[in-house]
Write a protein that holds these residues in place. Structure first.
Motif, PDB file in Angstrom:
ATOM      1  N   ARG A 186      17.825  57.145  69.053  1.00 51.34           N
ATOM      2  CA  ARG A 186      17.123  56.211  68.172  1.00 51.34           C
ATOM      3  C   ARG A 186      16.187  56.975  67.260  1.00 51.34           C
ATOM      4  O   ARG A 186      15.946  58.174  67.445  1.00 51.34           O
ATOM      5  CB  ARG A 186      16.338  55.175  68.980  1.00 51.34           C
ATOM      6  N   THR A 187      15.665  56.270  66.277  1.00 46.55           N
ATOM      7  CA  THR A 187      14.691  56.857  65.362  1.00 46.55           C
ATOM      8  C   THR A 187      13.286  56.573  65.880  1.00 46.55           C
ATOM      9  O   THR A 187      12.958  55.432  66.209  1.00 46.55           O
ATOM     10  CB  THR A 187      14.853  56.272  63.946  1.00 46.55           C
ATOM     11  N   HIS A 188      12.476  57.605  65.944  1.00 47.58           N
ATOM     12  CA  HIS A 188      11.107  57.439  66.406  1.00 47.58           C
ATOM     13  C   HIS A 188      10.353  56.546  65.426  1.00 47.58           C
ATOM     14  O   HIS A 188      10.336  56.822  64.220  1.00 47.58           O
ATOM     15  CB  HIS A 188      10.421  58.801  66.518  1.00 47.58           C
ATOM     16  N   PRO A 189       9.719  55.453  65.877  1.00 50.61           N
ATOM     17  CA  PRO A 189       9.090  54.517  64.939  1.00 50.61           C
ATOM     18  C   PRO A 189       7.885  55.080  64.205  1.00 50.61           C
ATOM     19  O   PRO A 189       7.492  54.552  63.166  1.00 50.61           O
ATOM     20  CB  PRO A 189       8.668  53.355  65.848  1.00 50.61           C
ATOM     21  N   GLU A 190       7.309  56.176  64.695  1.00 49.47           N
ATOM     22  CA  GLU A 190       6.131  56.736  64.045  1.00 49.47           C
ATOM     23  C   GLU A 190       6.465  57.936  63.170  1.00 49.47           C
ATOM     24  O   GLU A 190       5.996  58.039  62.036  1.00 49.47           O
ATOM     25  CB  GLU A 190       5.095  57.136  65.107  1.00 49.47           C
ATOM     26  N   THR A 191       7.325  58.828  63.659  1.00 51.60           N
ATOM     27  CA  THR A 191       7.623  60.052  62.920  1.00 51.60           C
ATOM     28  C   THR A 191       8.903  59.958  62.090  1.00 51.60           C
ATOM     29  O   THR A 191       9.122  60.762  61.194  1.00 51.60           O
ATOM     30  CB  THR A 191       7.753  61.232  63.893  1.00 51.60           C
ATOM     31  N   GLY A 192       9.770  58.985  62.418  1.00 53.58           N
ATOM     32  CA  GLY A 192      11.051  58.883  61.716  1.00 53.58           C
ATOM     33  C   GLY A 192      12.076  59.868  62.225  1.00 53.58           C
ATOM     34  O   GLY A 192      13.208  59.915  61.730  1.00 53.58           O
ATOM     35  N   GLU A 193      11.726  60.646  63.235  1.00 57.29           N
ATOM     36  CA  GLU A 193      12.632  61.652  63.791  1.00 57.29           C
ATOM     37  C   GLU A 193      13.735  60.973  64.600  1.00 57.29           C
ATOM     38  O   GLU A 193      13.496  60.039  65.364  1.00 57.29           O
ATOM     39  CB  GLU A 193      11.833  62.596  64.692  1.00 57.29           C
ATOM     40  N   ARG A 194      14.965  61.451  64.436  1.00 57.55           N
ATOM     41  CA  ARG A 194      16.079  60.959  65.241  1.00 57.55           C
ATOM     42  C   ARG A 194      16.210  61.833  66.470  1.00 57.55           C
ATOM     43  O   ARG A 194      16.239  63.065  66.380  1.00 57.55           O
ATOM     44  CB  ARG A 194      17.365  60.975  64.422  1.00 57.55           C
ATOM     45  N   GLY A 195      16.281  61.200  67.631  1.00 54.14           N
ATOM     46  CA  GLY A 195      16.374  61.968  68.854  1.00 54.14           C
ATOM     47  C   GLY A 195      16.686  61.080  70.042  1.00 54.14           C
ATOM     48  O   GLY A 195      17.047  59.909  69.903  1.00 54.14           O
TER      49      GLY A 195
END
Length: 265
Positions: A186-195
Motif C-alpha cells: 500500500r501507499t503510506h498515507p503520510e509519506t506517499g511511499e509504496r511499500g
C-alpha cells in the motif's frame, strides 16, 4: 352480713361445660357487632391529588437540523441511545438519530445506526461487507486508537476520515501486523511511499486477475504481472519454492517496491 353463696341455676347445672362456653362466646360476639353502628367517618386521603403530583418534565426537545460527527452533540432520548450520523447521501448534512444498535469498531453493519456513537458504517478497501469504523479528523493522522491511523475521507465530509490500521512496516510473508490488520502492499498515507505496510487485505484469491490495483488481493499475495505481457493477477509472496504450492510454480518473481519475491509459473 352473711351472704348466701351464689350457685348456678338448675338449668345451667344440667348443661355440659362445652355448651356453657358456646353460650358465652355468642354473647361476646353480639356485643362486638353492636359497636359497628359507630359511623366510620371519611376515609384517609390516599395521597396528593393529580394537580399536586410531581411534573414528569417538559416534552423532549426535537433533534436539531444538523450535528457534529466528532463532537457527537445530539440530545439524549429516554427511548434509547442517540448519535450524530452521516446523512442519507453525500449531499446531506449529518443528522441526529436513534440508534438501532451500538456495535463497536470492526463489527459488521448494514447502516450507520447499527454502530455506536462516533462510528460510521463503511466498507473499507478490500472488504466485501461494511464494518463499523471510528470517525476521525483527516487532518490529524494520529487521532485514532493505538495501531490505527486516520485514513481516507467520508463521502461528503472531506475533513473527516475513518480509523484504519496504521501503515507500519511489516512482513508480507510472515503477516506480523496487529489483530484486525494485514500486511499488504500500500501507499503510506503520510509519506506517499509504496511499500509493505499494515492495512486491510482484499478478497481476490491467488491466481485470479486483480486489475493492477493495490490492496485487492488476499493476505499473503500481491497484485502483479507475473511476466511481461500477462494480465496482472494475485500471486503468492515467497522466499523459496516451498512457499509455492501450485504445480509448476517457482519462487523467481521479483518486485522492487517493496522488495519482495513471488511465485509464478
Amino acid at each position: 352480713m352473711n351472704r348466701t353463696p351464689t350457685s348456678l341455676t338448675p338449668a345451667l347445672r344440667r348443661r355440659p361445660l362445652a355448651a356453657i362456653l358456646a353460650l358465652l362466646a355468642s354473647l361476646m360476639l353480639a356485643t362486638a357487632c353492636a359497636d359497628t353502628d359507630v359511623p366510620l367517618g371519611p376515609l384517609p386521603d390516599a395521597g396528593l391529588d393529580d394537580a399536586a403530583l410531581p411534573d414528569a418534565g417538559p416534552s423532549e426537545e426535537p433533534f436539531p437540523p444538523t450535528c457534529d460527527l466528532l463532537a457527537q452533540d445530539c440530545p439524549t432520548r429516554q427511548t434509547g441511545p442517540t448519535a450524530c450520523v452521516p446523512g442519507a447521501s453525500a449531499d446531506d448534512a449529518p443528522r441526529c438519530a436513534l440508534l438501532h444498535d451500538t456495535r463497536g469498531d470492526g463489527e459488521p453493519c448494514e447502516v450507520h445506526i447499527d454502530c455506536g456513537a462516533g462510528l460510521v458504517c463503511k466498507r473499507s478497501a478490500g472488504e466485501d461487507e461494511p464494518h463499523c469504523r471510528i470517525a476521525c479528523d483527516a487532518s490529524e493522522l494520529e487521532s485514532c486508537p493505538e495501531h490505527q491511523w486516520c485514513s481516507g475521507t467520508l463521502p461528503g465530509h472531506d475533513a473527516l476520515g475513518t480509523c484504519e490500521p496504521a501503515a507500519t512496516p511489516c512482513d508480507l510473508l510472515q503477516q506480523d501486523c496487529p489483530a484486525n490488520a494485514d500486511c499488504v502492499v500500500r501507499t503510506h498515507p503520510e509519506t506517499g511511499e509504496r511499500g509493505a505496510f499494515c492495512g486491510r487485505a482484499g478478497l481476490i484469491e491467488a491466481g485470479a486477475p486483480c486489475g493492477g490495483s493495490l490492496g485487492v488481493c488476499e493476505a499473503g499475495t500481491i497484485c502483479v504481472r507475473p511476466r511481461a505481457g500477462l494480465e496482472a493477477s494475485c500471486q503468492r509472496v515467497c522466499v523459496n519454492d516451498f512457499n509455492c504450492p501450485a504445480e509448476g510454480e517457482s519462487c523467481d518473481g521479483q518486485i522492487d517496491a517493496p522488495s519482495a519475491r513471488f511465485c509464478r509459473t
